[in-house]
Scaffold this active site. Structure first.
Site: not given
Lengths: 356, 356, 356
Positions: A223, A244-246
């Site tokens: 997330r 990975g996040h984002g």
């Protein structure tokens, strides 16, 4: 569903192909198989010329192949320009997609929160947990051991294979399929350093999957810390992929197994990443780019380019570089010989000069 | 929890920061978001100067940024030296950490051995199995589909997300959090060769996790053959990480996704490993070392060093090496030119000598 | 089971070893441990000379070591040619393999289709789902959270750790063991391109595991598009390994963690792949080949060869290549010096010529 060779040709015509049938149009086939495995009653295909010699031995009832390939007289043939595309259509025609066993009603071992709303015609297996305020569209098939966290909002025709975990607040479009053991929306590696310690940053973002996304098994999609991690419509993942996040991935990308993208990466449309590719964070991979197997991408990749190597560079450079490296022993020898010739020149020159 | 900008500044002061507020101190915010996503009522931040131009368009009710950055007059600003650290504190202040739904009592689908002892205030979801002689401290939260094997000994405030598997005899400290699908304590790849066959060596060791360890999703941490595999207190892992049997990792390390350590590796304190790093077995990585993405570590790494490449070498050497490789075509050209000049010299020399 | 040192020597003799006992043959041991961890009542071993100094401090009741290693007089010793093989036999003798808790009867939370046939003496834990028409042999042990899909055909002595997922039509031999979270038979990355979109090709093949296969945790083995993906008898996998559709691996191979094979790869007998190796599709790895850690294999590897690097080449070449790369700065200096000497020669030559 079984079909005659004539019917198979009709199917191919329906896909805009122009098949030419040689042999017994009434022959019935009930399956598709490789040249090696095919038995009586099965249709096979030859796409890679490397396997041409197998035509002599196959027991297939018919073979799909290119117009110009020679084949034994006894074989029934369907000749088309693109045998691989043709056999794909025939697999769908003859075998269809996986049929999912229906589970008629909610079971005592199925745990669906009262506040969850699930559309019509759902198949929720025992051992599934669907948490508070989840919304799922019609025709969902959810296999045992899946968990869908609070407030997830999911479209129609969802397909979750066993033991898929979907964390809170995940958003999915229609026709999403996720294979076993994959995790969507776990917290990313977000920590603030205080001295040598790491203080957890709450990961308050979420994951959004578009329509027609298919994710392989045992993948992990973080997330976002803030905002969202996004997988665009039509994108397909193989297994053991880490996002990975984002990070935001656009439509119709294709990622092979064990790819790993850091956080805040932006990936364009129709990007292909081969196996075990990795990228640093905060970079942009342009539309239609291709990243070769095992590449380590450390900078932006322009649209349409093919990159290779670690650090990744344009493939032509990477290949030239590799040749240069292979020829290093040669270069070293060359330099050694030049050195000797220089020494000889120096010696001769000094001798001559002295002689004068 | 919502707060005024004045209250947010108080929070930052409580963290030892010195915020300067410009604008409306009474403005209320109820969320944190990126500059791009922020809506009315949300606070955002600017840390990376690359995104400075987004200040003009953000709809955030306030922005946290450095003292010297220019910003439009209409924006409420909180200026601090380290905006990233500040926003972390504000995320905790405004959003807090994930709240876990309480499950009031033991459910018919929860399988807890009679000999297991679980502390007070536990939330054990349906579909969890806790095996014989397990001891777990107070306040445990265990999501559906988790399995905790015989004789595990686990501290307080345990948090297991769905489908985590903990094999027999695992030891954990307090405040351990493990994300979905991770496996702790499976057998390592321990086989003795008898001819071409592999005879399994019983893996009679175990895994020990210290306090405040957080492990990402779909990781695999082997139990030791003998003795223990250890993850030190405060160490944080991302996803899809493989740790071999008997490897010991000290405190406060940070491992990015898809790192793979072989067996019997010794990793010091506060070591950072970037994505897809791999190491051979039986080596030592010193305290505070950093291993760059995709590095293949084949030898000991001294404390405090940064290594890169495969085989991994000190980063300055690795970067120099990469430049040398990039310039190989140039070097080859140079050698070719020298060769030509030598030939000319030889020709002239021979001509002159003969002329004499 | 505890044993005297004399009894341990008998065990070793039973394995064809010739142990020499020094010290108290009646001393009883009840466990095996490392030199460092061993307590009174435990037997340890010394295999790697690096740890020889630990003999002085160990509290082990006996140590297994090579004939020629010096050891303090007070230690009981069992001297054998191969201490590692010996300790393996002693671990089996003293500790045995993991004992699996018996689950006496079918539980309300176990979901076994009526059409499934499971042999005698099975231990099926709660939370297991076994789907239609599955056949499993005698003595199966299946831990919680496992799913076995329709029509799977599995031999005797199956061992599935928690949360293993086996898709439809998988075939397994006898004595197969699969660790937690592994997925067998998910769909491979099979899509036909229509413009920029990817149309799913039904994956109608299956996976076949031979006898005595052991698979680590969180692995993903694709089913074939047509025909089968095969893991040969006696082959052992570590964790987080990805195998592409249609790949066939022969007997007694050993794969370390995070190996990734593309589709349609053919791997011979007794092949070793170290950690994080990747291969392209449609290649052949010969019998007894060894692939070094992180190698990227892009072409066939002949039988018996050891390959390394990306792209992978014979290890001797790879190592030589690496040395050449390391010496590039040196080579560049050398070329620079030659250039200077040529310039001097040119200057002198021109001066002399002019002088004449």
């Amino acid at each position: 569903m079984q079909a005659t060779l004539a019917q198979l040709c009709e199917t191919l015509e329906g896909h805009g192909m122009k098949p030419e049938l040689r042999g017994d149009a009434t022959r019935v086939v009930h399956g598709v198989a490789t040249l090696e495995d095919a038995a009586e009653g099965q249709v096979s295909f030859l796409s890679n010329p490397k396997y041409e010699k197998m035509l002599a031995e196959t027991r297939a009832s018919a073979v799909v192949l290119k117009p110009d390939v020679k084949a034994p007289d006894h074989l029934n043939l369907i000749r088309v320009a693109d045998p691989y595309a043709a056999i794909t259509a025939l697999i769908v025609r003859v075998h269809g997609y996986r049929q999912h066993r229906r589970v008629p009603e909610r079971h005592a071992c199925t745990h669906i929160a009262e506040s969850a709303r699930i559309g019509e015609n759902a198949t929720i297996h025992p051992g599934v947990t669907i948490d508070d305020d989840v919304v799922i569209g019609n025709n969902a098939v959810i296999y045992p051991g899946c968990y869908v966290g609070p407030r997830c909002r999911i479209g129609c025709d969802l397909l979750l294979y066993p033991n898929v975990v979907v964390y809170d607040d995940t958003v999915m479009g229609d026709r999403v399929a996720i294979h076993a053991g994959t995790v969507i929306g776990e917290d990313g590696l977000g920590y603030a350093p205080i001295g040598e310690k790491w203080i957890k940053i709450p990961q308050i973002g979420y994951v959004e999957l578009g329509d027609d996304v298919e994710i392989g098994s045992n993948c992990s999609i973080d997330r976002a810390t803030l905002g969202k991690t996004k997988i665009g419509s039509g994108t397909k993942f193989s297994n053991l992929i880490a996002i990975g996040h984002g990070t935001q991935i656009d439509e119709n990308c294709l990622f092979v197994a064990q790819v790993g993208l850091s956080g805040s990466v932006s990936v364009g449309k129709h990007v292909t990443m081969a196996g075990q590719v990795g990228t640093v964070g905060h970079i942009r991979i342009g539309d239609n780019a291709t990243i070769g197997a095992k590449a380590g991408v450390t900078n932006d990749v322009p649209a349409g380019e093919t990159y290779l190597g670690a650090p990744a560079i344009p493939i032509t450079e990477a290949k030239r570089q590799f040749v240069h490296i292979q020829r290093l022993p040669e270069l070293k020898q060359q330099v050694k010989k030049l050195q000797k010739r220089i020494e000889e020149l120096e010696t001769r020159f000094t001798a001559e000069s002295g002689a004068e």
